[in-house]
Design a protein around this motif. Structure first.
Motif, PDB file in Angstrom:
ATOM      1  N   ILE A  31      58.663  48.570  35.947  1.00 14.07           N
ATOM      2  CA  ILE A  31      57.804  48.831  37.102  1.00 14.07           C
ATOM      3  C   ILE A  31      57.094  50.170  36.943  1.00 14.07           C
ATOM      4  O   ILE A  31      55.892  50.298  37.227  1.00 14.07           O
ATOM      5  CB  ILE A  31      58.634  48.802  38.402  1.00 14.07           C
ATOM      6  N   CYS A  32      57.833  51.189  36.500  1.00 11.30           N
ATOM      7  CA  CYS A  32      57.238  52.521  36.296  1.00 11.30           C
ATOM      8  C   CYS A  32      56.122  52.474  35.260  1.00 11.30           C
ATOM      9  O   CYS A  32      55.062  53.095  35.438  1.00 11.30           O
ATOM     10  CB  CYS A  32      58.310  53.506  35.850  1.00 11.30           C
ATOM     11  N   VAL A  56      57.878  54.662  28.474  1.00 11.83           N
ATOM     12  CA  VAL A  56      58.932  55.669  28.439  1.00 11.83           C
ATOM     13  C   VAL A  56      58.743  56.580  27.230  1.00 11.83           C
ATOM     14  O   VAL A  56      58.508  56.121  26.118  1.00 11.83           O
ATOM     15  CB  VAL A  56      60.315  55.001  28.381  1.00 11.83           C
ATOM     16  N   SER A  57      58.866  57.886  27.461  1.00 11.08           N
ATOM     17  CA  SER A  57      58.675  58.864  26.393  1.00 11.08           C
ATOM     18  C   SER A  57      60.008  59.246  25.758  1.00 11.08           C
ATOM     19  O   SER A  57      60.976  59.563  26.451  1.00 11.08           O
ATOM     20  CB  SER A  57      57.995  60.120  26.943  1.00 11.08           C
ATOM     21  N   PHE A  58      60.033  59.245  24.427  1.00  8.61           N
ATOM     22  CA  PHE A  58      61.226  59.666  23.698  1.00  8.61           C
ATOM     23  C   PHE A  58      61.371  61.188  23.683  1.00  8.61           C
ATOM     24  O   PHE A  58      62.422  61.705  23.349  1.00  8.61           O
ATOM     25  CB  PHE A  58      61.175  59.148  22.260  1.00  8.61           C
ATOM     26  N   ALA A  59      60.301  61.912  24.035  1.00  3.95           N
ATOM     27  CA  ALA A  59      60.338  63.371  23.996  1.00  3.95           C
ATOM     28  C   ALA A  59      61.339  63.941  24.998  1.00  3.95           C
ATOM     29  O   ALA A  59      61.781  65.079  24.850  1.00  3.95           O
ATOM     30  CB  ALA A  59      58.937  63.928  24.277  1.00  3.95           C
ATOM     31  N   PHE A  60      61.700  63.159  26.016  1.00  2.00           N
ATOM     32  CA  PHE A  60      62.576  63.653  27.076  1.00  2.00           C
ATOM     33  C   PHE A  60      64.049  63.322  26.854  1.00  2.00           C
ATOM     34  O   PHE A  60      64.890  63.654  27.695  1.00  2.00           O
ATOM     35  CB  PHE A  60      62.134  63.065  28.428  1.00  2.00           C
ATOM     36  N   VAL A 111      50.747  62.092  37.803  1.00  2.00           N
ATOM     37  CA  VAL A 111      50.939  61.257  38.992  1.00  2.00           C
ATOM     38  C   VAL A 111      51.859  60.080  38.671  1.00  2.00           C
ATOM     39  O   VAL A 111      52.764  59.737  39.443  1.00  2.00           O
ATOM     40  CB  VAL A 111      49.579  60.739  39.518  1.00  2.00           C
ATOM     41  N   GLY A 112      51.630  59.465  37.499  1.00  2.00           N
ATOM     42  CA  GLY A 112      52.485  58.350  37.091  1.00  2.00           C
ATOM     43  C   GLY A 112      53.926  58.767  36.929  1.00  2.00           C
ATOM     44  O   GLY A 112      54.851  58.047  37.340  1.00  2.00           O
ATOM     45  N   CYS A 113      54.156  59.949  36.347  1.00  2.00           N
ATOM     46  CA  CYS A 113      55.525  60.451  36.184  1.00  2.00           C
ATOM     47  C   CYS A 113      56.163  60.750  37.530  1.00  2.00           C
ATOM     48  O   CYS A 113      57.367  60.543  37.726  1.00  2.00           O
ATOM     49  CB  CYS A 113      55.533  61.700  35.305  1.00  2.00           C
ATOM     50  N   PHE A 129      62.075  56.575  33.905  1.00  2.00           N
ATOM     51  CA  PHE A 129      61.994  57.795  33.105  1.00  2.00           C
ATOM     52  C   PHE A 129      60.532  58.188  32.908  1.00  2.00           C
ATOM     53  O   PHE A 129      59.627  57.400  33.157  1.00  2.00           O
ATOM     54  CB  PHE A 129      62.675  57.592  31.749  1.00  2.00           C
ATOM     55  N   SER A 130      60.327  59.416  32.444  1.00  2.00           N
ATOM     56  CA  SER A 130      58.966  59.954  32.285  1.00  2.00           C
ATOM     57  C   SER A 130      58.114  59.056  31.400  1.00  2.00           C
ATOM     58  O   SER A 130      58.578  58.530  30.391  1.00  2.00           O
ATOM     59  CB  SER A 130      59.031  61.352  31.685  1.00  2.00           C
TER      60      SER A 130
END
Length: 486
Positions: free
Chosen positions: A68-69, A90-94, A306-308, A317-318
């Motif tokens: 959904i995110c 989803v970002s792997f950086a986080f 805004v999306g995050c 997740f971010s």
């Protein structure tokens, strides 16, 4: 983007404003984007689940929330942000700071702190974007920084590709072989294969494994076995009531994490922003639309924030731009915004209708590994292709780029394998958290070192490739034969 840039340059099947027809073809192209990002999208929930000590039901909610995110973030980016065909996921950086929070605050509480950290960082990213700071970076973020950062996105994911493939190498390699046949041999001859190489490859291998599973040729304990067991136990629709199982605030109210974790999350946002900055240029160049101007970059970064922020409310997740999907745009020559919006619609359906997601989850992991083997290298190649803007005969540029690539692999390896839990930098906890958060991410390492070295070491604008961005001239479009060779 420059107003005079054509929406459908030579070599593209569909340009930015094109709507593929008939409609089922557009649906297939949108679904292909979802299948491309599917493995990476669910990878982060699976990686964090053991640290969170989640049971199967909680993990299902987490995966649904991530879908959904991604749908919401993709819609905002394509419709209001950069307006480029960029999928958000989803970002792997986080992962570094999130694992730290999951190890400190177990279970649902950890997700509340993760949500709070995401939302705090998202506010900063919105300020950077809507405040016009992102556009100012155009002079300081050159191909010398962008190329290694994007390349490391692909190169740093080799472990994920290895893990997914190693569960059953013959399936992964078969998938890879089918992708090569469809995209490089049949695509020039048959239009269908030029549009759907990944989707058709996945469906082909999946159909073979399904038949073999039903016939008993593949044992149930094999990673190649196709099982529909989870479909029957999965609910049809996610609830709307806030709380566990609901769409909004499924883990409860967000909590602000300690300052050290916030700095580590901000470092991840920096890497994510640099990654997106490069992705805007990469996909715009692939689409033949020229370099994105300052306004486009600011909108893109702002709406990514805004999306995050919505991600924190929806329990995921971010989000960041997905380079693997940019690789897909280059592979299929389909740069239609409409197609990416359809992909966002599929993501929303998969998140709301849990049974649909359960069916997709029946795709054996080795198939996903084969897709990774095909696309992650393409990401690295697309990233490095940005270097054609700079002077590749310059010893300065070659030294910096080579150093960034090497340090982007060495530093995370050091922090992940040689730094113990008792490691401290001068006994200062806050400084230790910041350095560990940055050092564990090759993307962050390359972004920070690139910004410093490329702007401190003397070099002309032409040498660094600055003039190309500032003048807003069109980037050279990669000919179809060149992209197929990546």
């Amino acid at each position: 983007m420059s107003a005079e840039a054509p929406s459908r340059p030579n070599g593209l099947n569909y340009g930015l404003d094109d709507i593929p027809k008939p409609f089922p073809k557009a649906l297939g192209l949108g679904l292909q984007h979802v299948l491309t990002m599917f493995g990476a999208t669910i990878a982060v929930p699976f990686i964090l689940s053991p640290f969170l000590e989640f049971d199967g039901g909680q993990l299902a909610i987490l995966i649904s929330s991530v879908f959904i995110c991604s749908a919401v973030a993709t819609f905002l980016q394509v419709q209001f942000g950069s307006r480029l065909p960029i999928v958000q996921g989803v970002s792997f950086a986080f992962l570094g700071p999130f694992i730290g929070l999951a190890s400190t605050y177990q279970g649902v509480d950890a997700m509340r702190y993760i949500a709070g950290g995401i939302m705090a960082g998202a506010v900063v990213e919105m300020i950077v974007g809507f405040g016009g700071i992102g556009g100012l970076l155009r002079r300081y973020v050159t191909p010398i920084t962008i190329a290694p950062v994007i390349a490391l996105i692909g190169l740093s994911l080799f472990d994920a590709a290895t893990f997914n493939s190693s569960l059953n190498w013959w399936v992964a390699l078969s998938t890879l072989g089918v992708i090569f046949v469809y995209s490089l041999i049949l695509a020039p001859r048959v239009r269908m294969f030029s549009l759907f190489p990944i989707l058709l490859a996945v469906l082909t291998v999946y159909a073979v494994l399904l038949v073999m599973s039903l016939a008993g040729a593949i044992p149930e304990d094999s990673a190649a076995f196709v099982s529909f067991g989870a479909v029957g136990t999965t609910p049809w629709i996610r609830g709307l009531v806030p709380g566990e199982g609901g769409i909004f605030l499924p883990w409860g109210s967000p909590l602000l994490p300690p300052l050290g974790f916030i700095f580590a999350i901000l470092a991840a946002y920096l890497a994510s922003t640099i990654e997106s900055f490069g992705d805007y240029h990469a996909v715009s160049r692939i689409a033949g639309a020229g370099d994105p101007d300052a306004r486009t970059i600011n909108r893109g970064i702002g709406f990514e924030g805004v999306g995050c922020f919505f991600t924190g409310l929806l329990g995921g997740f971010s989000s960041t731009s997905y380079s693997e999907n940019i690789g897909l745009v280059g592979l299929t020559k389909v740069a239609s915004r409409f197609v990416v919006l359809l992909g966002a619609g599929f993501l929303l359906v998969f998140g709301l209708v849990a049974k649909v997601g359960a069916v997709i989850a029946s795709i054996p992991t080795p198939i996903v590994g084969g897709v990774y083997l095909a696309l992650f290298g393409l990401i690295a190649a697309v990233g490095l292709s940005n270097l054609r803007r700079a002077d590749l005969d310059s010893q300065r540029n070659l030294m910096i780029v080579g150093f960034l690539l090497f340090m982007g692999l060495v530093v995370p390896n050091y922090f992940n394998n040689y730094v113990g839990e008792d490691w401290s930098l001068f006994g200062i906890d806050l400084l230790t958290s910041i350095v560990q958060g940055i050092g564990s991410s090759g993307i962050a390492v390359a972004a920070i070192l690139g910004l410093l070295l490329d702007n401190l070491i003397p070099g002309t604008d032409e040498e660094r490739g600055v003039g190309v961005y500032d003048l807003g001239t069109k980037a050279p479009v990669i000919p179809p034969e060149d992209m197929r060779g990546m």
